[in-house]
Design a protein around this motif. Sequence first.
Motif, PDB file in Angstrom:
ATOM      1  N   GLY A 487       0.771  -1.223   0.000  1.00  0.00           N
ATOM      2  CA  GLY A 487       0.000   0.000   0.000  1.00  0.00           C
ATOM      3  C   GLY A 487       0.804   1.276   0.000  1.00  0.00           C
ATOM      4  O   GLY A 487       0.266   2.349   0.289  1.00  0.00           O
ATOM      5  N   ARG A 488       2.095   1.193  -0.356  1.00  0.00           N
ATOM      6  CA  ARG A 488       2.923   2.402  -0.357  1.00  0.00           C
ATOM      7  C   ARG A 488       3.008   3.053  -1.732  1.00  0.00           C
ATOM      8  O   ARG A 488       3.594   4.111  -1.883  1.00  0.00           O
ATOM      9  CB  ARG A 488       4.342   2.050   0.130  1.00  0.00           C
ATOM     10  CG  ARG A 488       4.398   1.425   1.507  1.00  0.00           C
ATOM     11  CD  ARG A 488       3.853   2.369   2.568  1.00  0.00           C
ATOM     12  NE  ARG A 488       4.681   3.530   2.735  1.00  0.00           N
ATOM     13  CZ  ARG A 488       5.694   3.608   3.601  1.00  0.00           C
ATOM     14  NH1 ARG A 488       5.966   2.583   4.379  1.00  0.00           N
ATOM     15  NH2 ARG A 488       6.409   4.709   3.697  1.00  0.00           N
ATOM     16  N   LEU A 489       2.424   2.393  -2.760  1.00  0.00           N
ATOM     17  CA  LEU A 489       2.488   2.909  -4.119  1.00  0.00           C
ATOM     18  C   LEU A 489       1.214   2.515  -4.854  1.00  0.00           C
ATOM     19  O   LEU A 489       0.838   1.345  -4.863  1.00  0.00           O
ATOM     20  CB  LEU A 489       3.724   2.333  -4.845  1.00  0.00           C
ATOM     21  CG  LEU A 489       3.945   2.744  -6.298  1.00  0.00           C
ATOM     22  CD1 LEU A 489       4.290   4.229  -6.381  1.00  0.00           C
ATOM     23  CD2 LEU A 489       5.072   1.909  -6.910  1.00  0.00           C
ATOM     24  N   ARG A 490       0.530   3.493  -5.466  1.00  0.00           N
ATOM     25  CA  ARG A 490      -0.703   3.204  -6.210  1.00  0.00           C
ATOM     26  C   ARG A 490      -0.431   2.920  -7.686  1.00  0.00           C
ATOM     27  O   ARG A 490      -1.092   2.113  -8.307  1.00  0.00           O
ATOM     28  CB  ARG A 490      -1.673   4.385  -6.096  1.00  0.00           C
ATOM     29  CG  ARG A 490      -2.118   4.704  -4.673  1.00  0.00           C
ATOM     30  CD  ARG A 490      -3.257   5.725  -4.700  1.00  0.00           C
ATOM     31  NE  ARG A 490      -2.904   6.924  -5.467  1.00  0.00           N
ATOM     32  CZ  ARG A 490      -2.297   7.981  -4.961  1.00  0.00           C
ATOM     33  NH1 ARG A 490      -1.957   7.987  -3.677  1.00  0.00           N
ATOM     34  NH2 ARG A 490      -2.015   9.038  -5.720  1.00  0.00           N
ATOM     35  N   THR A 491       0.536   3.616  -8.255  1.00  0.00           N
ATOM     36  CA  THR A 491       0.821   3.501  -9.681  1.00  0.00           C
ATOM     37  C   THR A 491       1.464   2.148  -9.996  1.00  0.00           C
ATOM     38  O   THR A 491       2.318   1.671  -9.246  1.00  0.00           O
ATOM     39  CB  THR A 491       1.763   4.625 -10.122  1.00  0.00           C
ATOM     40  OG1 THR A 491       1.227   5.878  -9.709  1.00  0.00           O
ATOM     41  CG2 THR A 491       1.943   4.631 -11.623  1.00  0.00           C
ATOM     42  N   VAL A 492       1.054   1.554 -11.108  1.00  0.00           N
ATOM     43  CA  VAL A 492       1.693   0.324 -11.581  1.00  0.00           C
ATOM     44  C   VAL A 492       2.998   0.710 -12.284  1.00  0.00           C
ATOM     45  O   VAL A 492       2.987   1.467 -13.261  1.00  0.00           O
ATOM     46  CB  VAL A 492       0.772  -0.450 -12.547  1.00  0.00           C
ATOM     47  CG1 VAL A 492       1.493  -1.676 -13.101  1.00  0.00           C
ATOM     48  CG2 VAL A 492      -0.511  -0.859 -11.839  1.00  0.00           C
ATOM     49  N   VAL A 493       4.102   0.218 -11.778  1.00  0.00           N
ATOM     50  CA  VAL A 493       5.418   0.561 -12.323  1.00  0.00           C
ATOM     51  C   VAL A 493       5.964  -0.623 -13.110  1.00  0.00           C
ATOM     52  O   VAL A 493       6.013  -1.748 -12.608  1.00  0.00           O
ATOM     53  CB  VAL A 493       6.398   0.946 -11.196  1.00  0.00           C
ATOM     54  CG1 VAL A 493       7.803   1.161 -11.761  1.00  0.00           C
ATOM     55  CG2 VAL A 493       5.916   2.212 -10.490  1.00  0.00           C
ATOM     56  N   ARG A 494       6.385  -0.354 -14.342  1.00  0.00           N
ATOM     57  CA  ARG A 494       7.039  -1.360 -15.169  1.00  0.00           C
ATOM     58  C   ARG A 494       8.524  -1.010 -15.253  1.00  0.00           C
ATOM     59  O   ARG A 494       8.881   0.146 -15.474  1.00  0.00           O
ATOM     60  CB  ARG A 494       6.438  -1.393 -16.581  1.00  0.00           C
ATOM     61  CG  ARG A 494       4.929  -1.614 -16.611  1.00  0.00           C
ATOM     62  CD  ARG A 494       4.427  -1.742 -18.057  1.00  0.00           C
ATOM     63  NE  ARG A 494       4.871  -0.652 -18.904  1.00  0.00           N
ATOM     64  CZ  ARG A 494       4.251   0.526 -18.993  1.00  0.00           C
ATOM     65  NH1 ARG A 494       3.160   0.764 -18.264  1.00  0.00           N
ATOM     66  NH2 ARG A 494       4.716   1.469 -19.788  1.00  0.00           N
ATOM     67  N   ALA A 495       9.352  -2.010 -15.060  1.00  0.00           N
ATOM     68  CA  ALA A 495      10.797  -1.784 -15.107  1.00  0.00           C
ATOM     69  C   ALA A 495      11.256  -1.702 -16.566  1.00  0.00           C
ATOM     70  O   ALA A 495      11.041  -2.630 -17.354  1.00  0.00           O
ATOM     71  CB  ALA A 495      11.529  -2.897 -14.387  1.00  0.00           C
ATOM     72  N   ALA A 496      11.850  -0.575 -16.948  1.00  0.00           N
ATOM     73  CA  ALA A 496      12.362  -0.392 -18.313  1.00  0.00           C
ATOM     74  C   ALA A 496      13.807  -0.861 -18.389  1.00  0.00           C
ATOM     75  O   ALA A 496      14.561  -0.773 -17.416  1.00  0.00           O
ATOM     76  CB  ALA A 496      12.255   1.068 -18.720  1.00  0.00           C
ATOM     77  N   GLY A 497      14.192  -1.346 -19.571  1.00  0.00           N
ATOM     78  CA  GLY A 497      15.545  -1.851 -19.736  1.00  0.00           C
ATOM     79  C   GLY A 497      16.584  -0.768 -19.931  1.00  0.00           C
ATOM     80  O   GLY A 497      17.771  -0.993 -19.698  1.00  0.00           O
ATOM     81  N   ASN A 498      16.151   0.434 -20.363  1.00  0.00           N
ATOM     82  CA  ASN A 498      17.087   1.537 -20.569  1.00  0.00           C
ATOM     83  C   ASN A 498      16.325   2.847 -20.484  1.00  0.00           C
ATOM     84  O   ASN A 498      15.091   2.878 -20.473  1.00  0.00           O
ATOM     85  CB  ASN A 498      17.790   1.409 -21.920  1.00  0.00           C
ATOM     86  CG  ASN A 498      16.795   1.264 -23.058  1.00  0.00           C
ATOM     87  OD1 ASN A 498      16.068   2.201 -23.387  1.00  0.00           O
ATOM     88  ND2 ASN A 498      16.745   0.063 -23.649  1.00  0.00           N
ATOM     89  N   ALA A 499      17.066   3.939 -20.417  1.00  0.00           N
ATOM     90  CA  ALA A 499      16.451   5.253 -20.268  1.00  0.00           C
ATOM     91  C   ALA A 499      15.647   5.661 -21.490  1.00  0.00           C
ATOM     92  O   ALA A 499      14.668   6.410 -21.388  1.00  0.00           O
ATOM     93  CB  ALA A 499      17.534   6.295 -19.973  1.00  0.00           C
ATOM     94  N   ARG A 500      16.021   5.165 -22.685  1.00  0.00           N
ATOM     95  CA  ARG A 500      15.336   5.565 -23.919  1.00  0.00           C
ATOM     96  C   ARG A 500      13.882   5.099 -23.937  1.00  0.00           C
ATOM     97  O   ARG A 500      13.004   5.771 -24.485  1.00  0.00           O
ATOM     98  CB  ARG A 500      16.077   5.000 -25.126  1.00  0.00           C
ATOM     99  CG  ARG A 500      15.573   5.489 -26.483  1.00  0.00           C
ATOM    100  CD  ARG A 500      16.378   4.851 -27.605  1.00  0.00           C
ATOM    101  NE  ARG A 500      17.794   5.175 -27.464  1.00  0.00           N
ATOM    102  CZ  ARG A 500      18.345   6.283 -27.934  1.00  0.00           C
ATOM    103  NH1 ARG A 500      17.587   7.179 -28.556  1.00  0.00           N
ATOM    104  NH2 ARG A 500      19.634   6.512 -27.780  1.00  0.00           N
ATOM    105  N   ASP A 501      13.615   3.915 -23.336  1.00  0.00           N
ATOM    106  CA  ASP A 501      12.268   3.346 -23.352  1.00  0.00           C
ATOM    107  C   ASP A 501      11.459   3.688 -22.110  1.00  0.00           C
ATOM    108  O   ASP A 501      10.349   3.176 -21.940  1.00  0.00           O
ATOM    109  CB  ASP A 501      12.356   1.819 -23.475  1.00  0.00           C
ATOM    110  CG  ASP A 501      13.061   1.370 -24.742  1.00  0.00           C
ATOM    111  OD1 ASP A 501      12.952   2.103 -25.750  1.00  0.00           O
ATOM    112  OD2 ASP A 501      13.718   0.312 -24.712  1.00  0.00           O
TER     113      ASP A 501
END
Length: 548
Positions: A487-501
């Motif tokens: 419950g500390r984060l509402r947004t679904v976070v996807r791990a990106a492989g690099n800064a460009r994406d």
Amino acid sequence: MRRIKLSPRVADFLIGLGLFTATLVVLVLLSRLTAIGAHEQKWTGAARAVGLWIDRAAHEGRAVLGGKLRDPMLAPVQAQCQLPALLSGYVWEVASHRHTWMTDTLGLRFGFLVFNALGVAMLYALVVQAWGRRVALFACAFYLLVPRSLHMLVGATGDGLAITAWLLLAAFYLRSLRGGSIGWTIATGAVFGLSLALSTSVLWLAGILIAHTIWARRAEAREAAKDGAITVPSALLAAIVIAPVVFLLCTPWLWNETGIRMRQLFTTSIAPSIVPTYYAGMLVAAPPLPKGFALRSVVLSLPTITVVLTGAGAAVLARRWWMARREQGEPERLSLGALIALAIVFAVAWPAISPDVLAVYPPRWILAFPWLGALAGVGLDACIGMASELLASRSARLRGAAIVGGASLILCVPAIESVRSPSTLAAAFSPLSGGARSVIESRTLPVNDAAMVAQIAPSIDEQARPSISIWAPDVGADVWDVLRANGRLRTVVRAAGNARDADMVLVSGGAGGEAVVRALLLRNGTPPALLGVVARDGAVLLSLYRVK
């Protein structure tokens, strides 16, 4: 009003109970502010599995107690930390899953918090036997008032349980060494089994206790040798007989396929373990391992005043030992001093001399904290004694006020440092380490810690997006799942492989983070928008930037 005089034993028991209760309350309050870290997931996951099994047992009855259904429940727990995991699972099922009395985080940690608080009470019981209540209370204070100690104790960690196991066994051992009732000998054997169920690292302490017994009973052993006999400690005999029984009773995972699982357990316990970790700016992932890791980590993690008082305590013990040699006497307090010296030397020196086949990296140097706290308590008590002599000509009221005020001021220094920074895994940025900026620049700060990343979560949620992608090279992808689950984060976070994406980037402070920002500036032509930071003492630990 009638005054009731308590016996010393009852008074010490009540003080220990009060310390346990107060410590548990503090740990519960701090635990509610600290997210579950990635290093806790296997313990909290085991507790959740136990809780779900208990919930199933409430609906299906005794059928789930059979081995075929019990073993899958215990699979995540196995033989490591079963007692706290079982307690946490029950508390979570009742107070979090079935009702809403506790948050999920607190329920899954509660059993571990109970045993961590018990360790503080056991430190008091250990020290009070030889050095009195004042030193024992100081020892508990100096052990607790270390930022790393607090962060370790508010979570579900194997290190906290190992410390409790060591202190529990050492307290009973030292009491049985004094002789008297055979009940203490039997109790020590049973406690050895209980401690082993908490942490198999207590086997190392068993070796230390054998060495201490040889030292403490050397005169008796010499006399027996003259008669052609050898002496065997009664506590050792009790441990050999009773400890295995208690250990098996406390570890249900071993009830099936006992021989195979026991072999797996103890071979795993002594197998080498290497987790890639930075040391002085260098990532170490394979031998040769740095020999000074434990000593360096201990010194740089303790508040400066604690280091000074620990040195003073060591000097006091060395002087008492020398005086005892000259007077041909061995005060009982020197026995505890010898045990503390052996434990500290093992925690600091063993990682430097252990062969690679037994190496554990990073080593469990944190086991030294309670013993160092005891030495700091001796040092502070010695300072109070000298202050009393200097103020001997003053009134008793003035002398008492000056001594209490001075001791309180000394304890306030590590207390303030600890209370204001319990939220990161490497919360100690002591002046001895050069401060927060020095720790960051040397890349010795582990940032893959949900407790630290949780402080940036509000900045992510403020973007009001249902999901985003973040490139966080120093943060594992599982940390985001941990924050959402608690419950500390509402947004679904996807791990990106690099800064460009990525939509956002999360970088650590120091030269590495600055290099990432410069690269983004060169690529986009405009500086990335800074969304939030996690800072300490003016030094940036983490920075969140928007790329898209």
